[in-house]
Scaffold this motif. Structure first.
Motif, PDB file in Angstrom:
ATOM      1  N   ILE A  67      -5.491   4.686   3.347  1.00  0.00           N
ATOM      2  CA  ILE A  67      -4.920   3.962   2.213  1.00  0.00           C
ATOM      3  C   ILE A  67      -5.619   4.431   0.929  1.00  0.00           C
ATOM      4  N   VAL A 107      -3.215   0.583  -3.735  1.00  0.00           N
ATOM      5  CA  VAL A 107      -2.768  -0.775  -3.461  1.00  0.00           C
ATOM      6  C   VAL A 107      -2.109  -1.324  -4.721  1.00  0.00           C
ATOM      7  N   VAL A 120     -11.859  -1.505  -1.279  1.00  0.00           N
ATOM      8  CA  VAL A 120     -11.290  -0.925  -0.055  1.00  0.00           C
ATOM      9  C   VAL A 120     -12.425  -0.342   0.754  1.00  0.00           C
ATOM     10  N   THR A 167       0.848  -1.192   0.000  1.00  0.00           N
ATOM     11  CA  THR A 167       0.000   0.000   0.000  1.00  0.00           C
ATOM     12  C   THR A 167       0.880   1.237   0.000  1.00  0.00           C
TER      13      THR A 167
END
Length: 272
Positions: free
Chosen positions: A39, A42, A60, A10
């Motif tokens: 985040i 990825v 996510v 990440t």
């Protein structure tokens, strides 16, 4: 298709490490949680030659969808509570003290799965240099691999009874901690509760194992001295004529008793 290694990273620095994936069957899921930095990206990197791998149902979930668990550990036994942690004080080696009751409470708005409850003991003795030198002088040393704390899952008013369970919002359960030192010295440990996360909630506990010192026997009083003052001892000779003598009698008195018969004999001789 042969297995290939894939690594997921990440933009916040989290890394799954290489994971073997067989592209012919099954699926492999990756999950990350970062409650400090959001985040936003990825990246999945696989071994060369892994052409044909498909990625599906990738998503996510942010803080708006899933909130971090809010589990609080609280010691509720005032006898063992000191500044928010457990302190058992001094306990004789090979004996027990407790249990100290700890409440595990879900203060969040969602049900939390508790995946583990453990006691993690430390082999580090936290004491001053003078105390440590004294410990070494006695031939003692920190004992690795000891079990000085016992987890009681059936203690308290609402015992947890197991180490894995769902804890609803606003609910709690209790566990007990028993201190049973196996050797002399300070024993430090943590009660760790895992709310379905590799990062547990912890509470610190400490206690000191001591050895009972032998007490010297009490001094016995001295026997009273034997005195012959004022006591008398009489000896008598055989037959009817004899004399008696008392211990402690003056020698002059003894001589007088011996002279009386001689004087009587002299008087009879004069009369004759």
């Amino acid at each position: 298709m042969s297995p290939f290694n894939c690594t997921v990273t990440t933009d916040t620095g989290l890394n799954s490490g290489p994971v073997a994936i067989n592209g012919n069957s099954g699926a492999t899921g990756f999950g990350f949680w970062d409650d400090t930095n959001p985040i936003s990206q990825v990246t999945i990197t696989c071994d060369p030659g892994a052409n044909g791998f498909a990625i599906g149902e990738f998503g996510v979930r942010g803080a708006s969808a899933v909130q971090p668990p809010n589990i609080k550990l609280s010691p509720i036994s005032s006898e063992f509570t000191k500044e928010g942690h457990l302190d058992f004080g001094e306990v004789l080696v090979a004996t027990q003290k407790g249990p100290a009751i700890v409440k595990i409470e879900n203060q969040g708005s969602q049900t939390v799965f508790i995946s583990g409850i453990t006691i993690e003991e430390s082999t580090i003795i936290k004491m001053g240099s003078s105390s440590l030198n004294n410990l070494n002088a006695q031939g003692l040393s920190p004992q690795a691999g000891e079990t000085n704390y016992i987890l009681d899952l059936n203690a308290g008013d609402y015992p947890c009874r197991t180490t894995q369970f769902n804890l609803g919002p606003g609910n709690y359960c209790t566990v007990g901690i028993i201190f049973a030192p196996q050797s002399q010295g300070r024993k430090d440990a943590f009660l760790s509760v895992y709310p379905n996360s590799p990062y547990p909630e912890k509470i610190y506990m400490t206690g000191v194992g001591v050895v009972q010192t032998s007490q010297p026997p009490p001094e016995q009083p001295a026997p009273p001295s034997q005195s012959t003052s004022g006591s008398s001892q009489t000896t008598s000779g055989g037959g009817g004529g004899g004399c008696s003598m008392s211990a402690g009698v003056s020698p002059v008195n003894v001589l007088a008793w011996l002279l009386i018969p001689a004087l009587m004999i002299l008087r009879r001789l004069k009369r004759g």
